[in-house]
Design a protein around this motif. Structure first.
Motif, PDB file in Angstrom:
ATOM      1  N   ALA A  36       0.835  -1.204   0.000  1.00  0.00           N
ATOM      2  CA  ALA A  36       0.000   0.000   0.000  1.00  0.00           C
ATOM      3  C   ALA A  36       0.870   1.255   0.000  1.00  0.00           C
ATOM      4  O   ALA A  36       0.611   2.202  -0.753  1.00  0.00           O
ATOM      5  N   LEU A  40       0.734   3.890  -3.193  1.00  0.00           N
ATOM      6  CA  LEU A  40       0.193   5.234  -2.990  1.00  0.00           C
ATOM      7  C   LEU A  40       1.265   6.320  -2.952  1.00  0.00           C
ATOM      8  O   LEU A  40       0.951   7.503  -3.093  1.00  0.00           O
ATOM      9  N   GLN A  63     -10.479   5.587   3.189  1.00  0.00           N
ATOM     10  CA  GLN A  63     -10.862   4.471   2.321  1.00  0.00           C
ATOM     11  C   GLN A  63      -9.698   3.525   2.034  1.00  0.00           C
ATOM     12  O   GLN A  63      -9.818   2.310   2.241  1.00  0.00           O
ATOM     13  N   PRO A  64      -8.527   4.017   1.587  1.00  0.00           N
ATOM     14  CA  PRO A  64      -7.417   3.079   1.405  1.00  0.00           C
ATOM     15  C   PRO A  64      -6.908   2.493   2.721  1.00  0.00           C
ATOM     16  O   PRO A  64      -6.425   1.351   2.742  1.00  0.00           O
ATOM     17  N   THR A  68      -6.712  -1.480   3.349  1.00  0.00           N
ATOM     18  CA  THR A  68      -5.417  -2.088   3.633  1.00  0.00           C
ATOM     19  C   THR A  68      -5.441  -2.870   4.939  1.00  0.00           C
ATOM     20  O   THR A  68      -4.946  -4.006   5.005  1.00  0.00           O
ATOM     21  N   VAL A 112      -6.414  -0.471  -3.925  1.00  0.00           N
ATOM     22  CA  VAL A 112      -6.009   0.605  -3.007  1.00  0.00           C
ATOM     23  C   VAL A 112      -5.857   1.921  -3.754  1.00  0.00           C
ATOM     24  O   VAL A 112      -6.211   2.998  -3.232  1.00  0.00           O
ATOM     25  N   LYS A 113      -5.384   1.869  -4.984  1.00  0.00           N
ATOM     26  CA  LYS A 113      -5.300   3.093  -5.788  1.00  0.00           C
ATOM     27  C   LYS A 113      -6.696   3.612  -6.140  1.00  0.00           C
ATOM     28  O   LYS A 113      -6.954   4.822  -6.102  1.00  0.00           O
ATOM     29  N   ARG A 116      -8.562   5.222  -3.130  1.00  0.00           N
ATOM     30  CA  ARG A 116      -7.984   6.543  -2.824  1.00  0.00           C
ATOM     31  C   ARG A 116      -8.649   7.598  -3.706  1.00  0.00           C
ATOM     32  O   ARG A 116      -9.084   8.651  -3.238  1.00  0.00           O
TER      33      ARG A 116
END
Length: 314
Positions: A36, A40, A63-64, A68, A112-113, A116
């Motif tokens: 992560a 990011l 959110q990410p 994670t 995860v991207k 975000r």
């Protein structure tokens, strides 16, 4: 034979320190946090472990961070108990992305991207102060739906956002629409609680965010799910990549049918639910749907050790 479902929490479950014990305990969990940070371009792990809380609560970070922490918990669980299989996965709002990673439909890096950006789009969709959300307690959904329709007819958007469990429904829309609907609900005996959120999530006012997310998902490699995913927008199991992508886009501005999703899984034979991620919000909601269910939470090392040793997930 009874079936097992893994469920993943959404925004609101974050807490400073989440995932730190798993990071130190499990190499698999550590690798998720490291991925992560790399994906990011900043230390999300430090934000999760140390805060500050006001930064962790920003939607584009929350959110990410929750995704994670949830996938790290899943990785630690699978590392220790690779023999445990699961029949369904589901997630509450943001948690649907964690469920899709668990089902193999999204890579963790893509997820995860994407979340975000999803958080940024949702923050930017409505100017600060113009939207609101409130929880309506102890009122049937049909009555709340009627109230919302009555308010909307006066030109103030407000809709059912989260149908969480019997007696707990969240409404979302313009600040005035939510205020008027809350007052009408209170007049009929309901209890209303204003939520501290940054926007009117899961309402029609999120349409601009959904449109921007559509462009992002078009560039993401969404695959067929190996495990059925119970979607928020339909409360039914989906596996096809095209349907998954469409559901994620619709989800941003649509109701989260969580109670219906739980009832769907029960009807499909699920008797054990395992919440994977920070907090125990979903465990509480699921118990309110049916107290006879077995509900466990994987949020710390102690619980992780106890789950299979106690014969819950054989």
């Amino acid at each position: 034979m009874s079936k097992i479902a893994f469920v993943f929490p959404g925004q609101g479950s974050q807490v400073v320190g989440m995932g730190k014990d798993l990071y130190e305990y499990s190499q698999a969990a550590k690798e998720i946090f490291d991925q992560a940070d790399q994906a990011l371009g900043f230390s999300l792990s430090t934000l999760c472990f140390e805060g500050p809380e006001e930064d962790l609560r920003l939607t584009e970070n929350t959110q990410p961070a929750i995704l994670t922490a949830s996938i790290a918990a899943l990785a630690a669980f699978r590392e220790k108990f690779p023999e445990v299989s699961v029949d369904f996965v589901a997630g509450h709002s943001l948690g649907e992305y964690s469920a899709l990673v668990a089902a193999g439909a999204l890579s963790f890096e893509d997820a995860v991207k994407t979340v975000r950006l999803r958080g940024q789009f949702m923050e930017q969709a409505v100017p600060a102060g113009q939207g609101a959300m409130s929880a309506i307690m102890k009122m049937d959904r049909e009555v709340i739906q009627s109230i919302c329709q009555e308010v909307e007819a006066t030109g103030h958007p407000v809709q059912l956002a989260n149908l969480n469990c019997p007696g707990q429904i969240v409404i979302s829309g313009s600040a005035e629409g939510v205020r008027l609907a809350g007052e009408k609900a209170a007049e009929q005996g309901a209890r209303t609680i204003a939520l501290k959120v940054s926007g009117p999530f899961h309402s029609s006012l999120m349409a601009p965010a959904a449109e921007r997310l559509k462009g992002v998902l078009a560039e993401v490699n969404v695959q067929d799910a190996a495990t059925p995913v119970v979607a928020n927008v339909s409360a039914t199991a989906i596996t096809e990549a095209a349907v998954i992508e469409r559901s994620l886009i619709e989800q941003v501005a649509s109701s989260v049918l969580w109670e219906d999703s739980v009832r769907y899984m029960i009807a499909e034979g699920v008797t054990t639910f395992v919440e994977i991620g920070p907090g125990s919000v979903l465990a509480g909601l699921i118990k309110k749907v049916d107290r006879k269910l077995t509900v466990r939470n994987v949020s710390d090392v102690k619980t992780l050790e106890e789950l299979v040793d106690g014969g819950v997930l054989c």
